[in-house]
Scaffold this motif. Structure first.
Motif, PDB file in Angstrom:
ATOM      1  N   THR B   7       0.849  -1.178   0.000  1.00 40.39           N
ATOM      2  CA  THR B   7       0.000   0.000   0.000  1.00 40.39           C
ATOM      3  C   THR B   7       0.893   1.238   0.000  1.00 40.39           C
ATOM      4  O   THR B   7       1.835   1.317   0.785  1.00 40.39           O
ATOM      5  CB  THR B   7      -0.892   0.004   1.257  1.00 40.39           C
ATOM      6  N   CYS B  10      -0.988   8.482  -0.315  1.00 42.56           N
ATOM      7  CA  CYS B  10      -1.555   9.350  -1.360  1.00 42.56           C
ATOM      8  C   CYS B  10      -0.456  10.136  -2.085  1.00 42.56           C
ATOM      9  O   CYS B  10      -0.489  10.267  -3.309  1.00 42.56           O
ATOM     10  CB  CYS B  10      -2.557  10.333  -0.749  1.00 42.56           C
ATOM     11  N   ALA B  13       1.121   8.001  -4.641  1.00 40.80           N
ATOM     12  CA  ALA B  13       0.192   7.684  -5.742  1.00 40.80           C
ATOM     13  C   ALA B  13       0.029   8.895  -6.657  1.00 40.80           C
ATOM     14  O   ALA B  13       0.107   8.777  -7.881  1.00 40.80           O
ATOM     15  CB  ALA B  13      -1.159   7.261  -5.174  1.00 40.80           C
ATOM     16  N   ARG B  32       0.681  -1.016  -7.844  1.00 38.55           N
ATOM     17  CA  ARG B  32       0.556  -0.326  -6.547  1.00 38.55           C
ATOM     18  C   ARG B  32      -0.373   0.876  -6.668  1.00 38.55           C
ATOM     19  O   ARG B  32      -1.182   1.144  -5.777  1.00 38.55           O
ATOM     20  CB  ARG B  32       1.932   0.132  -6.053  1.00 38.55           C
ATOM     21  N   HIS B  36      -3.932   1.431  -4.798  1.00 35.47           N
ATOM     22  CA  HIS B  36      -4.259   2.637  -4.033  1.00 35.47           C
ATOM     23  C   HIS B  36      -5.578   3.250  -4.525  1.00 35.47           C
ATOM     24  O   HIS B  36      -6.433   3.637  -3.726  1.00 35.47           O
ATOM     25  CB  HIS B  36      -3.115   3.657  -4.146  1.00 35.47           C
ATOM     26  N   CYS B  40      -9.029   4.692  -2.570  1.00 35.43           N
ATOM     27  CA  CYS B  40      -8.878   6.116  -2.234  1.00 35.43           C
ATOM     28  C   CYS B  40      -9.661   6.999  -3.211  1.00 35.43           C
ATOM     29  O   CYS B  40      -9.257   7.182  -4.358  1.00 35.43           O
ATOM     30  CB  CYS B  40      -7.403   6.514  -2.242  1.00 35.43           C
TER      31      CYS B  40
END
Lengths: 225, 80
Positions: B7, B10, B13, B32, B36, B40
């Protein structure tokens, strides 16, 4: 290698060795030898490509777009015989223009002004718009924000970016060149182009926000009261 | 999605979203980011906006050439 890629390789002004002039036996067999490389054919090609070339030049330089196009046309005419496929002619001419731009940049710039990634990575235009909420009654805040920019606004934002970040951004997202093509055109390692694209995107978002506030495309939050 | 998919926060990502859209990151990083995005909502918004900016840039590529400039350039080509 893609056919157009091969044609672009032979664009005058690149450091990549040019393919031999003339027509290879295999091309004669396949009929490609019928391609027209006369002055009239170049004039037709240039006329068709003028809007695209001029647009690209205006994204790359603030002043001197016409001169840039002229130099590209001159080099294109000189190298017209090396153009392998007519289908790639537009991108071939654009590549020549980028080569001319790159050479001008090298003559002008004493050093490259890299921007540290750490200074930019924290900025998010998406979050900034939510936090600042410039259109309180909008149901589509982000789309509306982009809608306030016309063509000249976009050009102005792009021209605020340093050349080394603007050029990859324009070539990748407005002209559709691959990152490998851009690396060849600008004679920079692929990793450098990828890093400059990353920083260029961050700078672009930041510049959009700054420009929107300065030029009153949006009302400043502190003006509302 | 593999069990070993890490994980990412933010910030990580978001940093990779444009490269994710360009398919310019390694498959494991792609995975990945997808992982995410699967939970999210805010980063899904970031992704949609990144896509909008790309469309906005692509749509701004064509520009009218002023007639006097066009005429000068055409004359230049004729005189080559």
């Amino acid at each position: 290698m893609h056919p157009s890629d091969d044609a672009i390789h032979s664009a005058p002004g690149t450091s990549i060795p040019r393919k031999a002039m003339g027509t290879a036996p295999s091309e004669r067999m396949s009929g490609i030898a019928t391609r027209d490389r006369t002055k009239e054919a170049f004039e037709d090609l240039a006329r068709n490509e003028l809007p695209g070339l001029y647009s690209l030049a205006r994204r790359l330089v603030r002043d001197g777009a016409e001169d840039l196009v002229q130099e590209a046309l001159l080099q294109g005419y000189r190298g017209f015989g090396t153009l392998k496929t007519d289908a790639a002619a537009g991108r071939w001419l654009k590549t020549i223009l980028v080569n001319v731009f790159r050479d001008q940049l090298r003559k002008r710039a004493r050093s490259v002004e890299e921007v540290a990634a750490g200074d930019l990575d924290d900025f998010s235009l998406y979050r900034t718009l939510i936090d600042e909420d410039p259109f309180p009654y909008s149901d589509s805040l982000h789309t509306d924000f982009l809608g306030t920019f016309d063509r000249e606004d976009l050009r102005e934002v792009l021209l605020r970016l340093p050349d080394i970040y603007r050029a990859p951004l324009v070539l990748r997202y407005m002209e559709g060149f691959s990152t490998k093509e851009i690396a060849r055109q600008l004679e920079a390692p692929l990793g450098t182009i990828l890093a400059r694209l990353h920083r260029g995107r961050n700078l672009f978002e930041k510049a959009m926000w700054a420009y929107a506030r300065e030029s009153n495309l949006i009302r400043r939050g502190d003006d509302d009261g | 999605m593999g069990e070993l998919t890490a994980t990412i926060p933010c910030s990580e990502a978001v940093r990779q979203l444009w490269d994710y859209l360009d398919h310019a990151i390694a498959p494991e990083d792609q995975e990945r980011v997808e992982h995410h995005l699967s939970f999210c909502r805010r980063c899904c918004g970031e992704l949609e906006f990144a896509n909008e900016i790309r469309r906005f840039l692509a749509g701004g590529s064509s520009e009218e050439i002023p007639p006097h400039v066009k005429a000068r350039l055409e004359r230049f080509v004729e005189e080559l």
